[in-house]
Structures are given as C-alpha cells and as structure tokens.
Scaffold this motif. Structure first.
Motif, PDB file in Angstrom:
ATOM      1  N   TYR A 177       0.856  -1.185   0.000  1.00 45.82           N
ATOM      2  CA  TYR A 177       0.000   0.000   0.000  1.00 45.82           C
ATOM      3  C   TYR A 177       0.891   1.234   0.000  1.00 45.82           C
ATOM      4  O   TYR A 177       1.815   1.355   0.821  1.00 45.82           O
ATOM      5  CB  TYR A 177      -0.885   0.008   1.252  1.00 45.82           C
ATOM      6  N   TRP A 200      -1.544  -1.677  -3.860  1.00 41.68           N
ATOM      7  CA  TRP A 200      -2.750  -1.021  -3.356  1.00 41.68           C
ATOM      8  C   TRP A 200      -2.419   0.468  -3.338  1.00 41.68           C
ATOM      9  O   TRP A 200      -1.567   0.902  -2.565  1.00 41.68           O
ATOM     10  CB  TRP A 200      -3.060  -1.563  -1.976  1.00 41.68           C
ATOM     11  N   ALA A 202      -3.200   4.613  -3.031  1.00 36.15           N
ATOM     12  CA  ALA A 202      -4.063   5.560  -2.329  1.00 36.15           C
ATOM     13  C   ALA A 202      -4.051   6.903  -3.052  1.00 36.15           C
ATOM     14  O   ALA A 202      -2.996   7.482  -3.292  1.00 36.15           O
ATOM     15  CB  ALA A 202      -3.574   5.749  -0.897  1.00 36.15           C
ATOM     16  N   TRP A 224      -7.646   0.153  -4.900  1.00 40.41           N
ATOM     17  CA  TRP A 224      -7.529   1.610  -4.868  1.00 40.41           C
ATOM     18  C   TRP A 224      -8.285   2.138  -3.652  1.00 40.41           C
ATOM     19  O   TRP A 224      -9.487   1.943  -3.531  1.00 40.41           O
ATOM     20  CB  TRP A 224      -8.110   2.194  -6.156  1.00 40.41           C
ATOM     21  N   GLN A 225      -7.568   2.801  -2.752  1.00 39.15           N
ATOM     22  CA  GLN A 225      -8.200   3.511  -1.644  1.00 39.15           C
ATOM     23  C   GLN A 225      -8.610   4.885  -2.178  1.00 39.15           C
ATOM     24  O   GLN A 225      -7.773   5.759  -2.387  1.00 39.15           O
ATOM     25  CB  GLN A 225      -7.234   3.653  -0.468  1.00 39.15           C
ATOM     26  N   ASP A 242     -12.388   1.450  -0.300  1.00 38.40           N
ATOM     27  CA  ASP A 242     -11.539   0.893  -1.340  1.00 38.40           C
ATOM     28  C   ASP A 242     -12.359   0.238  -2.446  1.00 38.40           C
ATOM     29  O   ASP A 242     -13.449  -0.285  -2.202  1.00 38.40           O
ATOM     30  CB  ASP A 242     -10.602  -0.157  -0.734  1.00 38.40           C
TER      31      ASP A 242
END
Length: 254
Positions: A177, A200, A202, A224-225, A242
C-alpha cells in the motif's frame, strides 16, 4: 490507515499530479464496483453484520503498527493492534473477506539499520497474524510517510527485507500500500512491481488514481483507496474505502 494520519499526504498528491510533478505516476482505469474498507484500532468496535449488510465485501484490518517507540504519530498506540483478532473473526463470520495489514514506520539511514528495523516490524506483524487461512486476503505492507532519516536506498532495503520476511513466514507475497507521493521516496523504483508484489494505491477525490513506478511496471493496481471520508453502517465516524482493480479471487488465499 485513518484520516488523521494521511491528510498531509493525500492533498499534495492531487496537487502534484495536476501540475505533472509526480514522476512516473500514470493515470489508471477506475476500479471495479466491489466495495471494501480498511480499519484499525482508531475505528474502535465495529458492528460487522451491519457493515456487511450495507454491501461491504472485503476489509483490510490492521494487525500491527510500527514496532513501538519508532511510531512517531501515536507512540503509545503501536505494536499489535488490540482489535485485530476480534475484527478478523467477526468480519469473516459476517461474510466479509479479510486481509491483515501492517502500518510501517520505516527507519534506518544505513542498510544495516534499515534491515534491523524492517525485521523487527515484520516479526511483530507475523506474530500478530499467526497464519493465513483459506479464503482470507493476502497480507499488506502499508508503506507511507514518514520515512524518518532514510535515503531512497535504505528505504528500498527496508521494504525488500520486510516483504521477503513476510513472504517466507506467511507463504504469500504481500501487497504494498502506498501513494505516488510516498513511493517517490524510494526513487520511484519498479523493483517491487517487477518482482510481482501487488499494489494497493491511495489517492482521494479523483476519478482515477495516479499509479507510481510507471503504472507499477505496466501491471496497474489491485486495490484503490479512493476516499478517507467514507460512511459505513456499523462504524463510528469516517472510514477509508476501497475499490478493486482486479478480481477479488486474485487477492484471496486458497
């Protein structure tokens, strides 16, 4: 990964992307419609049946945070997350797929120091998780600022040591992330993308996220946050939300 810890990062990302100043950050396609959340001790007790009934399909739950005194934001709230075991069991019992994540507080100006710090944090995470169960999601390293006193070289060493340790102990490569801004501290390396560690990413308040490391070496993101200000029944206050970039099955331990 609650809001209070990332406002200083997320807003500059949007500004930098708009100005074209985040090198190697390529726009990616919007994620799938499957909704998920990520939570930690900062959310307190969660009513997982309500969250599940609202349409939440997956959740990344903090298992650990830093290794103690190095946790500069909330030094008294580091180490194993006291809510992890309860969240893990209750979410799974409610039909929500769960993955464990570690919020890193990477440190070490030299390779030796970075290696020692990464091992300390990886060991705390592995101990908190214990083992991965079939149907759970792959583990996650949350690699975001601050990277106090680190060079791009020592930061890459830290990440390399952590992910290799977790892979060896838990049997699955962890997802990483990060954001375009945070990843720039590594020199925007494609090392981990080329080694097929999933991403992941953000970035909030945009229709498509900017993906570091040349669109993660052309592979794009897995998760994808997209906001830190979501509202979900059963959770007090705002929560990170997310979307998937790949099928949920690709993130699942079998």
């Amino acid at each position: 990964m609650p809001k209070r810890r990332r406002l200083s990062r997320a807003l500059p990302i949007a500004s930098l992307v708009a100005l074209g100043l985040v090198a190697g950050a390529a726009p990616a396609e919007a994620g799938t419609k499957a909704m998920g959340i990520d939570v930690s001790r900062f959310q307190g007790a969660i009513d997982w049946p309500r969250a599940s009934a609202s349409g939440i399909r997956f959740a990344f739950v903090q298992a650990s945070r830093g290794s103690g005194a190095d946790c500069t934001v909330k030094p008294a709230q580091c180490g194993p997350d006291p809510y992890f075991a309860t969240n893990r069991l209750a979410a799974e019992a409610s039909g929500v797929r769960v993955g464990a994540y570690h919020r890193a507080f990477a440190g070490g100006a030299t390779a030796t120091d970075a290696r020692a710090d990464a091992l300390a944090e990886a060991n705390i995470f592995v101990a908190a998780v214990g083992s991965l169960q079939s149907g759970e999601l792959i583990p996650v390293l949350d690699a975001e600022t601050p990277f106090t006193g680190m060079t791009s070289t020592s930061l890459r060493t830290w990440i390399r040591v952590f992910v290799k340790r977790v892979t060896k102990q838990l049997g699955r490569k962890p997802m990483i992330y990060t954001s375009a801004l945070s990843w720039s501290a590594t020199g925007n390396t494609t090392e981990f993308a080329n080694a097929r560690y999933p991403l992941w990413v953000a970035e909030w308040g945009v229709s498509r996220p900017s993906v570091p490391a040349s669109n993660w070496a052309g592979r794009g993101y897995w998760v994808w946050q997209y906001t830190s200000s979501g509202s979900v029944p059963g959770i007090s206050g705002r929560v990170d939300m997310d979307r998937l970039g790949k099928r949920l099955g690709k993130l699942t331990v079998h």
